[in-house]
Write an enzyme that holds these catalytic residues in place. Structure first.
Site, PDB file in Angstrom:
ATOM      1  N   CYS A  75       0.703 -43.225  -6.501  1.00  0.00           N
ATOM      2  CA  CYS A  75      -0.247 -42.283  -7.131  1.00  0.00           C
ATOM      3  C   CYS A  75      -0.960 -41.401  -6.123  1.00  0.00           C
ATOM      4  O   CYS A  75      -1.732 -40.520  -6.514  1.00  0.00           O
ATOM      5  CB  CYS A  75      -1.253 -43.044  -7.984  1.00  0.00           C
ATOM      6  SG  CYS A  75      -2.485 -43.975  -7.035  1.00  0.00           S
ATOM      7  N   ASP A  89      -8.289   5.407 -39.135  1.00  0.00           N
ATOM      8  CA  ASP A  89      -8.287   6.351 -38.010  1.00  0.00           C
ATOM      9  C   ASP A  89      -9.710   6.588 -37.533  1.00  0.00           C
ATOM     10  O   ASP A  89     -10.691   6.303 -38.228  1.00  0.00           O
ATOM     11  CB  ASP A  89      -7.650   7.671 -38.427  1.00  0.00           C
ATOM     12  CG  ASP A  89      -6.150   7.536 -38.668  1.00  0.00           C
ATOM     13  OD1 ASP A  89      -5.557   6.592 -38.120  1.00  0.00           O
ATOM     14  OD2 ASP A  89      -5.596   8.374 -39.418  1.00  0.00           O
ATOM     15  N   CYS A 119      -2.302 -45.071  -1.768  1.00  0.00           N
ATOM     16  CA  CYS A 119      -1.203 -45.612  -2.563  1.00  0.00           C
ATOM     17  C   CYS A 119       0.041 -44.745  -2.413  1.00  0.00           C
ATOM     18  O   CYS A 119      -0.020 -43.518  -2.508  1.00  0.00           O
ATOM     19  CB  CYS A 119      -1.616 -45.696  -4.036  1.00  0.00           C
ATOM     20  SG  CYS A 119      -0.296 -46.235  -5.141  1.00  0.00           S
TER      21      CYS A 119
END
Length: 524
Positions: A116, A339, A113
């Site tokens: 597409c 910490d 096509c």
């Protein structure tokens, strides 16, 4: 079954003549029936042939739901060189009229096509759908919802624009306007065809298409609209789909016709499916953790590419979740952080982990409890509680009002000068003490320099000996406790040293509670 009307006849004839596949023909005729696109390719070709053969004077509407006509093997004579047929004065070339519908159909059936590039041909057939299903099954995902996406090469937008101009001219000749939005978009048509053929309970399947000539066919747009094509990070080509669409919106019709064949020429190559991707939406797990080690960072501790400690809270928790959920990666977050040498006690610190693209997503409450136990049994450095699945939206609650939250600490403090109980008793009476804290020197390399105002809500001092006492504090979240004790060379004012009028330092620090009501507490 949707029908094509008499006004569609010249458009069907025109597009088939120029090498357009039957599904693209339906798109440009604005056929919105999803079921019709799912018909086998050969059946659609035969139906369109029957439509073209129908007596125009007999019926105003011709249904595509007709019996197969006799097949006539007459090949359409149709020029190969697309761009040579273009009128370089900016006008569309004259399309030869073919009155034998079977000839048009035979030509379209054997060619890719021109709009597409084969996506609505070969990649809609059962064999390709089987490949998609095999990919999904082999990926071994759990899923409950279906999302299907398609990534198309940008040149398809150019070809569709060219075909639209051809149809637009024909509609003008017929005295009928064509609204751009009426055309069924290629992505939508493809999803209509593929979606019902897959399981109804999928997660996300994405098919990525590419074409070897994609950049070449878009190149003329860069000359006409250079502002639309700019290099971007992580993009291999400037010809992205969005850039091409933007350029097509800007370019004048006459300029487009001078540079690109209308109708688009027959392609030499079919599109290829580069990749079939499977992806589950992220799953979120939340809970609270306790940290009992004074030699364990919250997240991996890496400095200049060198790892300093062998593990972290994040890793001890996430390794079990990653294994059970079979995720690709994770993101860890928490309500604050401690910490490396600070313990987190009490009810623990709220945390959340985002598990990216997990293969397994369904867990019962009992299974989550077993997973929590497995984490707790794996290490004596941490423990987790209230482990549960949550939503993305719920994660936001962990960060809401971060600075308004309170936290409770216990600090072991040393002083250079001897102290007695009465020397520290006044600390118990201090309420809502306002601090000004410059960014601590120890974090200045990763935090912006600023002065932060924080509150010490309450303090309680417990005498130990002449040089040691324990201080319990309830503070505003975000307060630097170590700096409040030793002063950080005067960067935190006031501080324990200045309040006691002597040098003070912190030997141990524990987080005793993080006052947050998230995630919900689970029963035993």
């Amino acid at each position: 079954m949707s029908s094509l009307t008499e006004k569609d006849r010249p458009i069907v004839q025109l597009l088939l003549n120029t090498g357009t596949c039957p599904r693209c023909v339906l798109r440009f005729c604005c056929v919105g029936s999803q079921v019709l696109y799912r018909h086998p390719y050969k059946d659609l070709m035969k139906d369109l042939q029957e439509f073209l053969k129908a007596n125009q004077g007999t019926e105003d509407t011709a249904s595509l739901d007709v019996a197969d006509p006799p097949c006539k093997r007459i090949r359409l004579e149709h020029p190969e060189e697309g761009s040579d047929d273009l009128n370089h004065n900016g006008a569309l070339p004259q399309i030869p009229s073919v009155h034998d519908g079977s000839a048009a159909m035979e030509s379209s059936a054997v060619k890719v096509c021109n709009v597409c590039l084969g996506i609505l041909q070969e990649f809609c057939e059962a064999d390709f759908v089987k490949k998609v299903c095999q990919k999904v099954n082999s990926a071994d995902y759990q899923f409950t919802s279906f999302v299907f996406s398609v990534s198309l090469p940008p040149q398809l937008s150019v070809r569709e624009h060219a075909a639209r101009l051809v149809v637009k001219q024909e509609m003008r000749n017929l005295g009928l306007p064509l609204a751009k939005d009426d055309i069924v978009q290629l992505k939508e048509a493809y999803k209509w065809i593929i979606h019902p053929q897959l399981s109804e309970d999928l997660f996300e399947v994405s098919v990525v298409f590419a074409h070897p000539e994609s950049d070449e066919e878009c190149h003329f747009l860069a000359t006409a609209c250079p502002d639309c094509f700019k290099p971007a990070k992580n993009k291999q080509s400037v010809f992205t789909r969005m850039a091409v669409i933007k350029a097509l919106e800007k370019i004048k019709e006459e300029d487009f016709l001078k540079h690109f064949p209308c109708p688009p020429s027959s392609p030499k190559n079919l599109c290829v499916a580069l990749e079939i991707q499977c992806n589950n939406g992220a799953v979120f797990v939340a809970g609270r953790y306790n940290k009992y080690s004074r030699n364990l960072p919250q997240t991996p501790w890496i400095i200049d590419g060198e790892r300093k400690l062998e593990s972290s809270v994040e890793e001890l928790i996430s390794e079990h979740l990653m294994a059970e959920f079979k995720a690709d990666s994770f993101n860890f977050s928490s309500s604050g952080r401690e910490d490396v040498d600070v313990r987190t006690l009490g009810n623990g610190r709220p945390f959340a982990i985002e598990l990216v693209n997990p293969r397994r997503i369904h867990f019962t409450a009992e299974e989550m409890k077993k997973l929590q136990q497995a984490i707790n049994n794996s290490s004596d450095k941490i423990q987790v509680r209230d482990l549960q699945l949550v939503t993305r939206e719920a994660i936001g609650r962990m960060k809401e009002g971060e600075e308004e939250k309170t936290k409770t600490y216990s600090a072991l403090i040393w002083t250079d000068k001897a102290i007695q109980k009465e020397d520290i008793a006044f600390l118990d009476d201090i309420k809502e003490l306002k601090l000004e804290q410059k960014t601590p020197l120890r974090v200045l390399h990763r935090r912006p320099l600023a002065v932060r105002c924080r509150l010490i809500h309450t303090m309680t001092a417990e005498y130990i000996d002449e040089h040691h006492f324990r201080l319990r504090l309830r503070t505003q979240a975000g307060t630097y406790i170590k700096e409040f004790v030793h002063g950080d060379f005067g960067r935190t004012k006031p501080n324990i040293g200045s309040l006691l009028n002597r040098t003070a330092d912190i030997l141990e620090l524990d987080v005793e509670s993080v006052d947050a009501d998230w995630p919900p507490t689970l029963g035993n």
